[in-house]
Design an enzyme around this catalytic site. Structure first.
Site, PDB file in Angstrom:
ATOM      1  CB  THR A 139     -31.556  37.107  -2.243  1.00  0.00           C
ATOM      2  OG1 THR A 139     -32.151  35.930  -2.790  1.00  0.00           O
ATOM      3  CG2 THR A 139     -30.273  37.437  -2.988  1.00  0.00           C
ATOM      4  CB  CYS A 140     -35.563  38.121   1.039  1.00  0.00           C
ATOM      5  SG  CYS A 140     -36.083  39.200  -0.318  1.00  0.00           S
ATOM      6  CG  ASP A 141     -36.633  35.077  -5.049  1.00  0.00           C
ATOM      7  OD1 ASP A 141     -37.045  33.900  -5.051  1.00  0.00           O
ATOM      8  OD2 ASP A 141     -36.996  35.926  -5.881  1.00  0.00           O
ATOM      9  CG  ASN A 175     -32.698  40.841  -1.669  1.00  0.00           C
ATOM     10  OD1 ASN A 175     -32.957  39.792  -1.083  1.00  0.00           O
ATOM     11  ND2 ASN A 175     -33.662  41.581  -2.180  1.00  0.00           N
TER      12      ASN A 175
END
Length: 377
Positions: A312-314, A352
């Site tokens: 994910t982008c986290d 996501n």
């Protein structure tokens, strides 16, 4: 196994589940095992445990529905969540569940209203000893309050049945059970003075699994500590435990695919198609201290250290730091995280848009590697 099966995939070896359950029952004699459904409620897992004579513990009416599908008897199920939706209490009681945990008067009012005559176990707060996966503090009362609540249960037409506590998940200190059992003895003494005698002590879960570099105390140490605590009770009662992690964690291997690697500030990163938000939330819960044993399909003799992170982008979505893997690891290779049978799929989301792990149950599986693929036989 088809080498092209998608990842992430959680492989559960049902034979390991059986061995773990049998170890608990043989090495902790006199304690009835109620498997904690919250840990991993996959139908084949609970079906195997049911066939071995295991009983179960639930935290919701939906978990009871899963058990009824495999033919488990609701009358042998413990409902150990101390605060429950009224509709769940009513549904469980109608199905035949008759023992409910609680730790407050409002919960007693709910139980008395929709499950009249039910038996109740008060949740006692456990002495705070840090466990590998800290999980306590939300529930529980002191011994004086516990005794008063059980008397209040009697006044509402409920059965003051027992005391429950939980020392915390992945507890590596066998003596952690002794202080709570001393508190249980105080509760029993106070109630005996009111001619109320309990029938059960629920010792909860917390029994650990063997993650990376963890030296577990033998189960005999837990048996000794618990035995000392039980010997200090004023009279004998039925004793139960609610293990989850200790039953299923070591049975699980999580297959993941490397979706990319990078070097940032002199450190190598491997991005996998599984991460904290779609299966490995306990990485975040423990501050990345819970370390899964990890191997990879490349099997290079040359090794390097990687930070393993999710898709994910986290930026919080990181599993472990400084993991030793093949130096040539690259996109398309597979990574295998062991001891992943507990709390992976149940915590998984589609954050996501990434899929949670698929689950495949096998028996007697051994993972082998060849080139850039892995298979089981």
């Amino acid at each position: 196994m088809d080498r092209h099966l998608r990842t992430p995939e959680l492989l559960i070896d049902l034979d390991v589940v059986s061995r773990s359950y049998e170890a608990l029952t043989s090495q902790l004699p006199g304690l009835t095992v109620h498997y904690a459904m919250k840990c991993n409620p996959h139908q084949e897992i609970i079906g195997r445990l049911h066939s071995l004579g295991c009983r179960f513990e639930i935290a919701s009416a939906a978990e009871l529905d899963e058990l009824r599908r495999i033919g488990a008897d609701p009358a042998q199920v413990l409902y150990s969540n101390p605060v429950k939706p009224v509709a769940h209490i009513a549904a469980a009681h109608a199905a035949g569940v008759w023992r409910f945990a609680f730790d407050g008067e409002e919960e007693l009012d709910k139980i008395a209203a929709v499950a009249p005559g039910a038996a109740v176990l008060v949740r006692l707060s456990a002495h705070q000893i840090r466990s590998g996966v800290p999980s306590e503090g939300k529930f529980g009362v002191d011994a004086d309050t516990a005794a008063a609540l059980l008397l209040a249960a009697r006044d509402r037409g409920l059965r003051p049945y027992g005391v429950a506590f939980h020392v915390g998940s992945q507890m590596l200190l066998a003596h952690a059970w002794r202080a709570p059992l001393r508190a249980v003895a105080r509760v029993m003494d106070k109630l005996a003075a009111e001619s109320v005698f309990l029938q059960m002590v629920n010792l909860g879960g917390g029994f650990p699994a063997r993650y990376c570099a963890v030296n577990l105390p033998p189960l005999s140490d837990y048996a000794t500590a618990i035995g000392i605590g039980l010997a200090g009770l004023p009279y004998p009662v039925e004793t139960v435990i609610e293990p989850g992690r200790a039953v299923v964690a070591e049975a699980g291997t999580l297959r993941a695919t490397v979706i990319g690697t990078a070097v940032r500030h002199g450190r190598r990163w491997a991005h996998l198609d599984v991460g904290a938000f779609n299966g490995l939330m306990e990485s975040l819960e423990t501050g990345n201290e819970l370390r899964f044993p990890v191997t990879d399909s490349r099997c290079d003799a040359r090794r390097d250290r990687f930070h393993l992170t999710g898709p994910t982008c986290d930026s919080q979505d990181t599993i472990m730091f400084d993991v030793e893997l093949s130096a040539g690891l690259r996109a398309g290779d597979e990574v295998y995280l062991g001891c992943a049978g507990a709390y992976t799929t149940v915590y998984a989301s589609r954050f996501n848009g990434f899929d949670p792990p698929a689950v495949r149950c096998v028996s007697g599986v051994t993972l082998e590697t060849s080139g850039d693929a892995a298979y089981s036989r």
